[in-house]
Design a protein around this motif. Structure first.
Motif, PDB file in Angstrom:
ATOM      1  N   ILE A   1      19.069  24.653 -14.188  1.00  0.00           N
ATOM      2  CA  ILE A   1      20.408  24.449 -13.606  1.00  0.00           C
ATOM      3  C   ILE A   1      20.327  23.538 -12.370  1.00  0.00           C
ATOM      4  O   ILE A   1      21.166  23.591 -11.479  1.00  0.00           O
ATOM      5  CB  ILE A   1      21.140  25.771 -13.302  1.00  0.00           C
ATOM      6  N   ASN A   2      19.310  22.701 -12.366  1.00  0.00           N
ATOM      7  CA  ASN A   2      19.136  21.640 -11.369  1.00  0.00           C
ATOM      8  C   ASN A   2      18.889  22.107  -9.937  1.00  0.00           C
ATOM      9  O   ASN A   2      19.192  21.397  -8.986  1.00  0.00           O
ATOM     10  CB  ASN A   2      20.322  20.670 -11.399  1.00  0.00           C
ATOM     11  N   ARG A   3      18.313  23.289  -9.794  1.00  0.00           N
ATOM     12  CA  ARG A   3      17.896  23.724  -8.456  1.00  0.00           C
ATOM     13  C   ARG A   3      16.478  23.230  -8.220  1.00  0.00           C
ATOM     14  O   ARG A   3      15.651  23.213  -9.129  1.00  0.00           O
ATOM     15  CB  ARG A   3      17.926  25.251  -8.355  1.00  0.00           C
ATOM     16  N   ILE A   4      16.200  22.823  -6.973  1.00  0.00           N
ATOM     17  CA  ILE A   4      14.850  22.344  -6.655  1.00  0.00           C
ATOM     18  C   ILE A   4      13.851  23.472  -6.832  1.00  0.00           C
ATOM     19  O   ILE A   4      14.064  24.587  -6.348  1.00  0.00           O
ATOM     20  CB  ILE A   4      14.785  21.792  -5.221  1.00  0.00           C
ATOM     21  N   GLY A   5      12.768  23.174  -7.543  1.00  0.00           N
ATOM     22  CA  GLY A   5      11.688  24.135  -7.726  1.00  0.00           C
ATOM     23  C   GLY A   5      10.577  23.861  -6.737  1.00  0.00           C
ATOM     24  O   GLY A   5      10.527  24.429  -5.656  1.00  0.00           O
ATOM     25  N   ASP A   6       9.720  22.911  -7.047  1.00  0.00           N
ATOM     26  CA  ASP A   6       8.590  22.560  -6.201  1.00  0.00           C
ATOM     27  C   ASP A   6       8.800  21.183  -5.571  1.00  0.00           C
ATOM     28  O   ASP A   6       9.407  20.302  -6.176  1.00  0.00           O
ATOM     29  CB  ASP A   6       7.294  22.505  -7.017  1.00  0.00           C
ATOM     30  N   ILE A   7       8.272  21.021  -4.372  1.00  0.00           N
ATOM     31  CA  ILE A   7       8.215  19.717  -3.716  1.00  0.00           C
ATOM     32  C   ILE A   7       6.779  19.537  -3.235  1.00  0.00           C
ATOM     33  O   ILE A   7       6.258  20.391  -2.522  1.00  0.00           O
ATOM     34  CB  ILE A   7       9.174  19.625  -2.517  1.00  0.00           C
ATOM     35  N   LEU A   8       6.157  18.449  -3.646  1.00  0.00           N
ATOM     36  CA  LEU A   8       4.764  18.189  -3.290  1.00  0.00           C
ATOM     37  C   LEU A   8       4.639  16.772  -2.756  1.00  0.00           C
ATOM     38  O   LEU A   8       5.019  15.811  -3.430  1.00  0.00           O
ATOM     39  CB  LEU A   8       3.863  18.359  -4.520  1.00  0.00           C
ATOM     40  N   SER A   9       4.121  16.632  -1.545  1.00  0.00           N
ATOM     41  CA  SER A   9       3.888  15.318  -0.946  1.00  0.00           C
ATOM     42  C   SER A   9       2.396  15.092  -0.794  1.00  0.00           C
ATOM     43  O   SER A   9       1.683  15.959  -0.292  1.00  0.00           O
ATOM     44  CB  SER A   9       4.570  15.223   0.421  1.00  0.00           C
ATOM     45  N   THR A  10       1.946  13.922  -1.243  1.00  0.00           N
ATOM     46  CA  THR A  10       0.527  13.568  -1.153  1.00  0.00           C
ATOM     47  C   THR A  10       0.376  12.220  -0.455  1.00  0.00           C
ATOM     48  O   THR A  10       1.288  11.389  -0.490  1.00  0.00           O
ATOM     49  CB  THR A  10      -0.113  13.486  -2.548  1.00  0.00           C
ATOM     50  N   ASP A  11      -0.778  12.021   0.180  1.00  0.00           N
ATOM     51  CA  ASP A  11      -1.046  10.725   0.801  1.00  0.00           C
ATOM     52  C   ASP A  11      -1.617   9.776  -0.246  1.00  0.00           C
ATOM     53  O   ASP A  11      -1.700  10.104  -1.428  1.00  0.00           O
ATOM     54  CB  ASP A  11      -1.949  10.881   2.024  1.00  0.00           C
ATOM     55  N   ALA A  12      -2.030   8.601   0.196  1.00  0.00           N
ATOM     56  CA  ALA A  12      -2.508   7.571  -0.726  1.00  0.00           C
ATOM     57  C   ALA A  12      -3.736   7.997  -1.520  1.00  0.00           C
ATOM     58  O   ALA A  12      -3.941   7.552  -2.648  1.00  0.00           O
ATOM     59  CB  ALA A  12      -2.814   6.291   0.038  1.00  0.00           C
ATOM     60  N   SER A  13      -4.544   8.904  -0.966  1.00  0.00           N
ATOM     61  CA  SER A  13      -5.749   9.353  -1.674  1.00  0.00           C
ATOM     62  C   SER A  13      -5.479  10.558  -2.576  1.00  0.00           C
ATOM     63  O   SER A  13      -6.378  11.037  -3.239  1.00  0.00           O
ATOM     64  CB  SER A  13      -6.850   9.702  -0.666  1.00  0.00           C
TER      65      SER A  13
ATOM     66  N   SER B   1       0.823  -1.215   0.000  1.00  0.00           N
ATOM     67  CA  SER B   1       0.000   0.000   0.000  1.00  0.00           C
ATOM     68  C   SER B   1       0.854   1.260   0.000  1.00  0.00           C
ATOM     69  O   SER B   1       1.684   1.439   0.879  1.00  0.00           O
ATOM     70  CB  SER B   1      -0.897   0.024   1.235  1.00  0.00           C
ATOM     71  N   THR B   2       0.614   2.116  -0.984  1.00  0.00           N
ATOM     72  CA  THR B   2       1.307   3.398  -1.018  1.00  0.00           C
ATOM     73  C   THR B   2       0.780   4.274   0.101  1.00  0.00           C
ATOM     74  O   THR B   2      -0.428   4.432   0.259  1.00  0.00           O
ATOM     75  CB  THR B   2       1.106   4.094  -2.377  1.00  0.00           C
ATOM     76  N   ARG B   3       1.681   4.847   0.888  1.00  0.00           N
ATOM     77  CA  ARG B   3       1.311   5.728   1.997  1.00  0.00           C
ATOM     78  C   ARG B   3       1.545   7.194   1.649  1.00  0.00           C
ATOM     79  O   ARG B   3       0.785   8.063   2.052  1.00  0.00           O
ATOM     80  CB  ARG B   3       2.094   5.372   3.258  1.00  0.00           C
TER      81      ARG B   3
END
Length: 94
Positions: A74-86, A62-64
């Motif tokens: 130039i390989n700098r982090i832009g966005d970071i998005l974390s989502t739950d299983a739903s 199960s994906t959590r």
């Protein structure tokens, strides 16, 4: 490849690591013999790069949580998005 911790000859924890042919970390997991939940993280990389764009955390099958990253030219982090299983957003950085 893996590692473990012993206490009086009993195996307390064990962690397995998987790598691809470019020696990038692909998976980190604990076997069910140590942890019945069998937690794992799988890393996905941009093509021809060492930059991870997605991480998937699972318990058993199960994906959590899924975390996606974007990078600029130039390989700098832009966005970071974390989502739950739903698919509900847990955290976001833009």
């Amino acid at each position: 490849m893996g590692s473990g911790v012993l206490n009086d000859q009993a195996l307390l924890t064990e962690t397995d690591y998987g790598y691809d042919t470019a020696l990038r970390l692909l998976t980190v997991s604990q076997p069910t013999s140590i942890n019945a939940q069998n937690p794992s993280v799988t890393y996905y990389y941009l093509a021809n790069s060492s930059l991870p764009y997605q991480l998937v955390l699972k318990n058993s099958a199960s994906t959590r949580m899924t975390t996606k990253r974007t990078y600029d030219y130039i390989n700098r982090i832009g966005d970071i998005l974390s989502t739950d299983a739903s698919g509900r957003v847990i955290s976001a950085f833009t």
